[in-house]
Design a protein around this motif. Structure first.
Motif, PDB file in Angstrom:
ATOM      1  N   PHE A 147      35.951 -26.265  39.746  1.00 41.15           N
ATOM      2  CA  PHE A 147      35.363 -26.116  38.415  1.00 41.15           C
ATOM      3  C   PHE A 147      34.720 -27.426  37.967  1.00 41.15           C
ATOM      4  CE2 PHE A 147      35.722 -26.095  33.732  1.00 41.15           C
ATOM      5  CZ  PHE A 147      35.012 -24.933  33.446  1.00 41.15           C
ATOM      6  N   ALA A 148      35.447 -28.538  38.115  1.00 39.43           N
ATOM      7  CA  ALA A 148      34.916 -29.839  37.705  1.00 39.43           C
ATOM      8  C   ALA A 148      33.772 -30.283  38.614  1.00 39.43           C
ATOM      9  CB  ALA A 148      36.038 -30.885  37.712  1.00 39.43           C
ATOM     10  N   LEU A 149      33.880 -29.995  39.911  1.00 35.77           N
ATOM     11  CA  LEU A 149      32.819 -30.367  40.843  1.00 35.77           C
ATOM     12  C   LEU A 149      31.539 -29.600  40.543  1.00 35.77           C
ATOM     13  CD1 LEU A 149      32.078 -32.044  43.320  1.00 35.77           C
ATOM     14  CD2 LEU A 149      32.887 -30.154  44.751  1.00 35.77           C
ATOM     15  N   GLY A 170      26.434 -25.681  42.058  1.00 33.15           N
ATOM     16  CA  GLY A 170      27.339 -25.993  40.958  1.00 33.15           C
ATOM     17  C   GLY A 170      27.660 -24.773  40.116  1.00 33.15           C
ATOM     18  N   ALA A 171      26.655 -23.951  39.844  1.00 34.47           N
ATOM     19  CA  ALA A 171      26.889 -22.732  39.060  1.00 34.47           C
ATOM     20  C   ALA A 171      27.800 -21.768  39.808  1.00 34.47           C
ATOM     21  CB  ALA A 171      25.552 -22.066  38.732  1.00 34.47           C
ATOM     22  N   LEU A 172      27.632 -21.675  41.127  1.00 27.57           N
ATOM     23  CA  LEU A 172      28.514 -20.815  41.924  1.00 27.57           C
ATOM     24  C   LEU A 172      29.958 -21.299  41.861  1.00 27.57           C
ATOM     25  CD1 LEU A 172      26.478 -20.000  45.169  1.00 27.57           C
ATOM     26  CD2 LEU A 172      26.983 -18.495  43.252  1.00 27.57           C
ATOM     27  N   LEU A 173      30.165 -22.613  41.996  1.00 33.29           N
ATOM     28  CA  LEU A 173      31.524 -23.161  41.946  1.00 33.29           C
ATOM     29  C   LEU A 173      32.169 -22.899  40.588  1.00 33.29           C
ATOM     30  CD1 LEU A 173      31.097 -26.592  43.779  1.00 33.29           C
ATOM     31  CD2 LEU A 173      32.216 -24.531  44.639  1.00 33.29           C
ATOM     32  N   ILE A 174      31.407 -23.073  39.520  1.00 38.96           N
ATOM     33  CA  ILE A 174      31.948 -22.814  38.178  1.00 38.96           C
ATOM     34  C   ILE A 174      32.303 -21.338  38.025  1.00 38.96           C
ATOM     35  CG2 ILE A 174      31.404 -22.824  35.716  1.00 38.96           C
ATOM     36  CD1 ILE A 174      29.616 -25.260  36.259  1.00 38.96           C
ATOM     37  N   GLY A 175      31.415 -20.466  38.473  1.00 33.59           N
ATOM     38  CA  GLY A 175      31.656 -19.038  38.340  1.00 33.59           C
ATOM     39  C   GLY A 175      32.850 -18.561  39.133  1.00 33.59           C
ATOM     40  N   PHE A 176      32.948 -18.989  40.416  1.00 30.46           N
ATOM     41  CA  PHE A 176      34.049 -18.533  41.269  1.00 30.46           C
ATOM     42  C   PHE A 176      35.391 -19.086  40.804  1.00 30.46           C
ATOM     43  CE2 PHE A 176      30.820 -17.753  44.761  1.00 30.46           C
ATOM     44  CZ  PHE A 176      30.976 -16.379  44.733  1.00 30.46           C
ATOM     45  N   SER A 177      35.418 -20.362  40.414  1.00 29.37           N
ATOM     46  CA  SER A 177      36.696 -20.960  40.018  1.00 29.37           C
ATOM     47  C   SER A 177      37.201 -20.416  38.689  1.00 29.37           C
ATOM     48  CB  SER A 177      36.558 -22.483  39.935  1.00 29.37           C
ATOM     49  OG  SER A 177      35.558 -22.862  38.996  1.00 29.37           O
ATOM     50  N   SER A 178      36.297 -19.964  37.835  1.00 31.51           N
ATOM     51  CA  SER A 178      36.711 -19.485  36.513  1.00 31.51           C
ATOM     52  C   SER A 178      37.201 -18.041  36.531  1.00 31.51           C
ATOM     53  CB  SER A 178      35.558 -19.621  35.518  1.00 31.51           C
ATOM     54  OG  SER A 178      34.438 -18.853  35.933  1.00 31.51           O
ATOM     55  N   ILE A 179      37.055 -17.316  37.641  1.00 33.61           N
ATOM     56  CA  ILE A 179      37.482 -15.916  37.663  1.00 33.61           C
ATOM     57  C   ILE A 179      39.004 -15.791  37.643  1.00 33.61           C
ATOM     58  CG2 ILE A 179      35.415 -15.097  38.844  1.00 33.61           C
ATOM     59  CD1 ILE A 179      36.914 -15.155  41.445  1.00 33.61           C
ATOM     60  N   THR A 180      39.716 -16.879  37.938  1.00 32.52           N
ATOM     61  CA  THR A 180      41.179 -16.817  37.920  1.00 32.52           C
ATOM     62  C   THR A 180      41.761 -17.220  36.564  1.00 32.52           C
ATOM     63  OG1 THR A 180      41.398 -19.097  38.724  1.00 32.52           O
ATOM     64  CG2 THR A 180      41.236 -17.363  40.384  1.00 32.52           C
ATOM     65  N   PHE A 181      40.933 -17.665  35.630  1.00 29.90           N
ATOM     66  CA  PHE A 181      41.444 -18.177  34.357  1.00 29.90           C
ATOM     67  C   PHE A 181      42.241 -17.119  33.600  1.00 29.90           C
ATOM     68  CE2 PHE A 181      37.969 -21.670  33.762  1.00 29.90           C
ATOM     69  CZ  PHE A 181      38.518 -22.341  34.833  1.00 29.90           C
ATOM     70  N   THR A 182      41.704 -15.905  33.541  1.00 25.98           N
ATOM     71  CA  THR A 182      42.342 -14.852  32.748  1.00 25.98           C
ATOM     72  C   THR A 182      43.675 -14.429  33.354  1.00 25.98           C
ATOM     73  OG1 THR A 182      40.173 -14.045  32.055  1.00 25.98           O
ATOM     74  CG2 THR A 182      42.040 -12.564  31.769  1.00 25.98           C
ATOM     75  N   GLU A 183      43.736 -14.304  34.668  1.00 26.88           N
ATOM     76  CA  GLU A 183      44.953 -13.802  35.308  1.00 26.88           C
ATOM     77  C   GLU A 183      46.147 -14.723  35.093  1.00 26.88           C
ATOM     78  OE1 GLU A 183      46.773 -12.620  39.699  1.00 26.88           O
ATOM     79  OE2 GLU A 183      44.652 -13.142  39.521  1.00 26.88           O
ATOM     80  N   PHE A 184      45.927 -16.028  35.171  1.00 29.75           N
ATOM     81  CA  PHE A 184      47.052 -16.957  35.144  1.00 29.75           C
ATOM     82  C   PHE A 184      47.238 -17.654  33.798  1.00 29.75           C
ATOM     83  CE2 PHE A 184      45.647 -16.810  39.617  1.00 29.75           C
ATOM     84  CZ  PHE A 184      46.801 -16.285  40.169  1.00 29.75           C
ATOM     85  N   GLY A 185      46.408 -17.341  32.813  1.00 35.06           N
ATOM     86  CA  GLY A 185      46.638 -17.845  31.470  1.00 35.06           C
ATOM     87  C   GLY A 185      46.206 -19.274  31.239  1.00 35.06           C
ATOM     88  N   LEU A 186      44.921 -19.576  31.453  1.00 36.26           N
ATOM     89  CA  LEU A 186      44.406 -20.921  31.189  1.00 36.26           C
ATOM     90  C   LEU A 186      44.380 -21.190  29.688  1.00 36.26           C
ATOM     91  CD1 LEU A 186      42.907 -23.261  32.956  1.00 36.26           C
ATOM     92  CD2 LEU A 186      40.906 -22.442  31.732  1.00 36.26           C
ATOM     93  N   ASN A 187      44.706 -22.426  29.303  1.00 32.36           N
ATOM     94  CA  ASN A 187      44.608 -22.849  27.905  1.00 32.36           C
ATOM     95  C   ASN A 187      43.162 -23.302  27.659  1.00 32.36           C
ATOM     96  OD1 ASN A 187      44.730 -24.066  25.391  1.00 32.36           O
ATOM     97  ND2 ASN A 187      46.754 -24.936  25.730  1.00 32.36           N
ATOM     98  N   TYR A 188      42.412 -22.518  26.883  1.00 30.00           N
ATOM     99  CA  TYR A 188      40.984 -22.779  26.721  1.00 30.00           C
ATOM    100  C   TYR A 188      40.702 -23.992  25.837  1.00 30.00           C
ATOM    101  CZ  TYR A 188      40.147 -18.355  29.050  1.00 30.00           C
ATOM    102  OH  TYR A 188      40.101 -17.347  29.979  1.00 30.00           O
ATOM    103  N   TYR A 189      41.701 -24.496  25.127  1.00 28.91           N
ATOM    104  CA  TYR A 189      41.489 -25.732  24.367  1.00 28.91           C
ATOM    105  C   TYR A 189      41.211 -26.904  25.312  1.00 28.91           C
ATOM    106  CZ  TYR A 189      43.077 -23.371  20.129  1.00 28.91           C
ATOM    107  OH  TYR A 189      43.188 -22.517  19.066  1.00 28.91           O
ATOM    108  N   GLY A 190      41.770 -26.815  26.512  1.00 30.83           N
ATOM    109  CA  GLY A 190      41.501 -27.867  27.490  1.00 30.83           C
ATOM    110  C   GLY A 190      40.050 -27.904  27.917  1.00 30.83           C
ATOM    111  N   LEU A 191      39.360 -26.767  27.848  1.00 26.28           N
ATOM    112  CA  LEU A 191      37.944 -26.743  28.214  1.00 26.28           C
ATOM    113  C   LEU A 191      37.102 -27.563  27.248  1.00 26.28           C
ATOM    114  CD1 LEU A 191      37.375 -23.021  29.261  1.00 26.28           C
ATOM    115  CD2 LEU A 191      37.679 -25.009  30.726  1.00 26.28           C
ATOM    116  N   ILE A 192      37.533 -27.620  25.984  1.00 25.39           N
ATOM    117  CA  ILE A 192      36.801 -28.435  25.001  1.00 25.39           C
ATOM    118  C   ILE A 192      36.870 -29.910  25.393  1.00 25.39           C
ATOM    119  CG2 ILE A 192      36.687 -29.129  22.578  1.00 25.39           C
ATOM    120  CD1 ILE A 192      37.855 -26.418  21.847  1.00 25.39           C
ATOM    121  N   LEU A 193      38.067 -30.364  25.754  1.00 21.49           N
ATOM    122  CA  LEU A 193      38.206 -31.756  26.215  1.00 21.49           C
ATOM    123  C   LEU A 193      37.419 -31.992  27.493  1.00 21.49           C
ATOM    124  CD1 LEU A 193      42.035 -32.323  25.593  1.00 21.49           C
ATOM    125  CD2 LEU A 193      40.120 -33.215  24.258  1.00 21.49           C
ATOM    126  N   PHE A 194      37.419 -31.002  28.368  1.00 25.72           N
ATOM    127  CA  PHE A 194      36.676 -31.146  29.618  1.00 25.72           C
ATOM    128  C   PHE A 194      35.181 -31.319  29.344  1.00 25.72           C
ATOM    129  CE2 PHE A 194      34.186 -29.371  33.078  1.00 25.72           C
ATOM    130  CZ  PHE A 194      34.696 -30.045  34.170  1.00 25.72           C
TER     131      PHE A 194
END
Length: 394
Positions: free
Chosen positions: A215-217, A238-262
């Motif tokens: 995601f960061a790469l 880069g867009a492919l890496l972001i898209g593929f890595s983000s598909i697991t966010f919902t299943e495992f419960g990512l804290n989206y507040y961390g995306l703001i800091l990112f």
């Protein structure tokens, strides 16, 4: 396989309660088809989709034996519940072998299978009572459960040893068995079921380390494309890496507040690349980047290795601090038309970065140039750009 002698003590009653179960009754069945599915890595929706697709696309007959090799390094509890629902729909004999690594498995999952095999060192836990039991290195058959070191030995002995299943008929009190010889001609098919390419990629990317790193790469490659403008290949990857890595966010419960800091750290890195040097702002960008990973995975359903997260943050920072500037300089030194456009231009010194480098401004563009002959220069001084050995110099 070695059976324990009569004097061998059985597991405690508390441990036995973990394994005992009553499901549906099956009469003795002569197995002619064996299907083996491996659950390896992160147990996630990738495995569930593959198993569900196989069950839907294949007609499992009474002579079919479905075997799952369970070797999960971590697990999503929702996936366990979904697997149990799928197993309820399978009316043919089902077996599970836990191994070959020392794996921890929930007893609730084992109750969904008709036959259970485990490798030495496996730990079985009961989450309702917080009990756990670890099998020793001794192989044998305990309470109808086979402790054996490989899945091949498990399947072979399952058919040849007449092992009684805990599939008990509540009406007759009899137990079911399966009967087959792994080397006989009656076994007309042994199928190893594999997830699809996309499902295998999903299983791999489910690892938090790779989720965060890719995601960061992906954002770093977008930043590279901004400063080293090319055909857009880096931005596409880069867009492919972001898209593929983000598909697991919902299943495992990512804290989206961390995306703001990112995103804040990403903008700081872009500002650093625009300035052409790092300094304290670079340390701040790295710190915010790593803090964002801590916040993003604070409520994650999988176990997080903090050391690997620091390592991933270091890789991304290295990419911003070293790899991207190197590519930018390479583009500038090989693009002669860009060099000639600045040659002879009057620029103003914005900041003296070191004894041999200065940040200059030409109209609205800021860029770094070399200082030749260690001359005495001052901020806001107007100088003329020259091209020396393929480099912009003053």
């Amino acid at each position: 396989i070695r059976r324990p002698p009569r004097s061998t003590p059985k597991p405690s009653s508390a441990a036995s309660d973990v394994y005992k179960r009553q499901i549906l009754f099956f009469a003795a069945v002569n197995i002619t088809q064996i299907s083996i599915f491996e659950i390896d890595g992160i147990f996630s929706n990738g495995h569930i989709n593959a198993i569900q697709r196989y069950v839907n696309e294949n007609e499992l007959k009474e002579s079919s034996l479905s075997v799952i090799q369970y070797n999960a390094s971590d697990v999503n509890e929702n996936s366990v519940n979904e697997l149990q629902e799928i197993l309820k729909s399978i009316k043919t004999p089902k077996a599970i072998w836990v191994g070959p690594n020392k794996t921890t498995v929930d007893s609730g999952l084992l109750k969904s299978f008709d036959y259970v095999g485990i490798s030495p060192g496996t730990t079985i836990i009961n989450k309702l009572s917080n009990n756990e039991f670890e099998f020793t290195n001794q192989e044998g058959i305990y309470e109808g459960y086979m402790v054996v070191g490989s899945i091949g030995a498990f399947i072979e002995n399952l058919g040849s040893e007449k092992i009684v299943s805990n599939i008990t008929s509540q009406e007759t009190g009899t137990s079911g068995i399966v009967s087959f010889d792994i080397n006989s001609d009656d076994i007309n098919e042994i199928k190893f079921v594999k997830p699809s390419l996309y499902e295998r990629f999903y299983i791999s990317i489910s690892n938090p380390f790779f989720t965060y790193l890719f995601f960061a790469l992906g954002f770093a490659l977008l930043g590279l494309e901004l400063f080293a403008i090319g055909p857009g290949l880096m931005a596409f990857i880069g867009a492919l890496l972001i898209g593929f890595s983000s598909i697991t966010f919902t299943e495992f419960g990512l804290n989206y507040y961390g995306l703001i800091l990112f995103l804040i750290s990403f903008l700081i890195f872009i500002k650093i690349l625009a300035r052409g040097y790092f300094g304290p702002l670079g340390i701040a960008a790295f710190s915010i980047l790593h803090i964002s990973s801590i916040v993003m995975f604070s409520n994650y359903q999988l176990e997080i290795n903090n050391f690997l997260m620091i390592f991933a943050s270091s890789i991304i920072s290295f990419f911003y601090f070293v790899a991207i500037p190197t590519v930018i300089r390479s583009r500038l030194t090989t693009d002669t038309s860009a060099m000639s456009s600045f040659k002879g231009s009057k620029v103003k010194i914005v900041e003296l970065l070191s004894d041999n480098k200065a940040l200059v401004q030409s109209e609205s563009n800021n860029f770094v140039v070399e200082i030749e002959n260690k001359q005495s220069l001052e901020v806001n001084q107007e100088v003329e750009i020259a091209e020396i050995d393929g480099k912009l110099s003053i």
